[in-house]
Design a protein around this motif. Structure first.
Motif: not given
Length: 77
Positions: A3, A6-7, A52, A55-57
């Motif tokens: 993640s 991806g971040t 948060s 989601s991480p995206g």
């Protein structure tokens, strides 16, 4: 670990797209650095304090846009 990578990728993509569409006028590399920095900070703040947006995206996209809004307008006259 996945993640985090991806971040960084999503944040760099947001910086590139924002510059390509004309939303910002910082240059490609500075916009990408600003986005990656904002996403990096928010990733670790989220990891430490459990903050948060979903989601991480989604976190990467919103933190990148937030960094683009905050950083350049702070230094412009």
């Amino acid at each position: 670990m996945f993640s985090l990578i991806g971040t960084f990728f999503i944040a760099g993509l947001v910086g590139y797209i924002s510059e390509h569409t004309g939303w910002t006028h910082n240059g490609y590399l500075p916009s990408m650095i600003i986005c990656i920095g904002g996403a990096f900070v928010f990733f670790f703040v989220g990891a430490m304090f459990g903050v948060s947006f979903g989601s991480p995206g989604v976190n990467a996209i919103l933190s990148s846009i937030g960094a683009l809004v905050i950083v350049p307008t702070h230094w412009r006259k």
